[in-house]
Scaffold this active site. Structure first.
Site, PDB file in Angstrom:
ATOM      1  N   ASP A  49      -2.905  -9.123  26.107  1.00  0.00           N
ATOM      2  CA  ASP A  49      -2.019  -8.511  25.170  1.00  0.00           C
ATOM      3  C   ASP A  49      -1.373  -7.435  25.709  1.00  0.00           C
ATOM      4  OD1 ASP A  49      -1.218  -7.669  22.428  1.00  0.00           O
ATOM      5  OD2 ASP A  49      -2.596  -5.888  22.867  1.00  0.00           O
ATOM      6  N   GLU A 121      -2.682 -15.182  24.655  1.00  0.00           N
ATOM      7  CA  GLU A 121      -2.944 -13.755  25.247  1.00  0.00           C
ATOM      8  C   GLU A 121      -3.959 -13.991  26.418  1.00  0.00           C
ATOM      9  OE1 GLU A 121      -1.910 -10.960  21.613  1.00  0.00           O
ATOM     10  OE2 GLU A 121      -3.876 -11.499  22.001  1.00  0.00           O
TER      11      GLU A 121
END
Length: 229
Positions: A49, A121
């Site tokens: 992320d 992610e």
């Protein structure tokens, strides 16, 4: 460590050959499948992320050198939100490679937006740890592709704008109806219709309900704004 056939195929779709293939295995392992000898992808998701965020921040600054922070923030959010990650995951059929527990698999985990977004992610983090930031950046920019160039349109929340338009005319909020869902599980196509209380409506199709709703709202918003009604 040798990758299984499904992970080797995923590696090829990613365009990255892993020197540490165990990273890719961890990136696609959901907590429902984790165990004493198998780590899940939650820590990689956390790292991915942040890597994604840095790549997108750099890309947005480079693409529009005159943009203000107020202009950049919604564009950034549109590119890094879980829905965008899940859409990219569907495009590379990441769901087919997910390692899930039986209950999660039976409940359609390979199609779940949250699981796909988290795994995407985690995959970014796996590439970052395997080959460094430049490799992860190259991957992200290639996979996100045209989204970066068209993000200004995507960043405008058409659903919110249409609801505000309706409220300003004392109408109830627009309603969204799923007319159909076609295509394979890993690449569905939704047709959504948005309707206003005065009878006006618009349809759109996309690879997720959210995108189809936004597209339908955008079309109807353009219509009502043009008519001045």
């Amino acid at each position: 460590m040798k990758l299984s056939a499904d992970l080797q195929a995923l590696s090829e779709r990613l365009g990255h050959r892993f020197d540490r293939p165990e990273l890719l295995v961890r990136a696609v392992t959901h907590s429902s499948r984790a165990g004493a000898n198998r780590e899940d992808n939650q820590r990689l998701e956390f790292l991915g992320d942040r890597v994604l965020g840095l790549v997108m921040a750099e890309a947005l600054l480079a693409s529009d050198t005159g943009a203000t922070e107020g202009q950049l923030a919604p564009r950034f959010n549109a590119l890094v939100r879980k829905e965008a990650c899940a859409d990219v995951a569907r495009e590379i059929d990441l769901g087919a490679a997910l390692k899930l527990g039986r209950s999660e698999m039976l409940s359609g985990g390979r199609r779940k937006q949250a699981l796909l977004g988290d795994a995407m992610e985690a995959v970014i983090a796996a590439v970052y740890l395997d080959a460094g930031f430049d490799a992860a950046k190259t991957l992200v920019l290639r996979l996100w592709g045209q989204r970066i160039g068209s993000v200004e349109d995507d960043a405008r929340d058409a659903k919110t704008a249409l609801q505000e338009w309706a409220q300003a005319r004392t109408m109830p909020p627009p309603s969204y109806v799923e007319l159909s869902r076609d295509g394979p599980d890993h690449a569905p196509v939704f047709v959504i219709e948005v309707r206003l209380a005065d009878g006006q409506s618009a349809k759109a199709k996309a690879g997720s309900k959210r995108l189809a709703e936004q597209a339908a709202a955008k079309t109807l918003l353009a219509t009502v704004e043009k008519s001045g009604s």
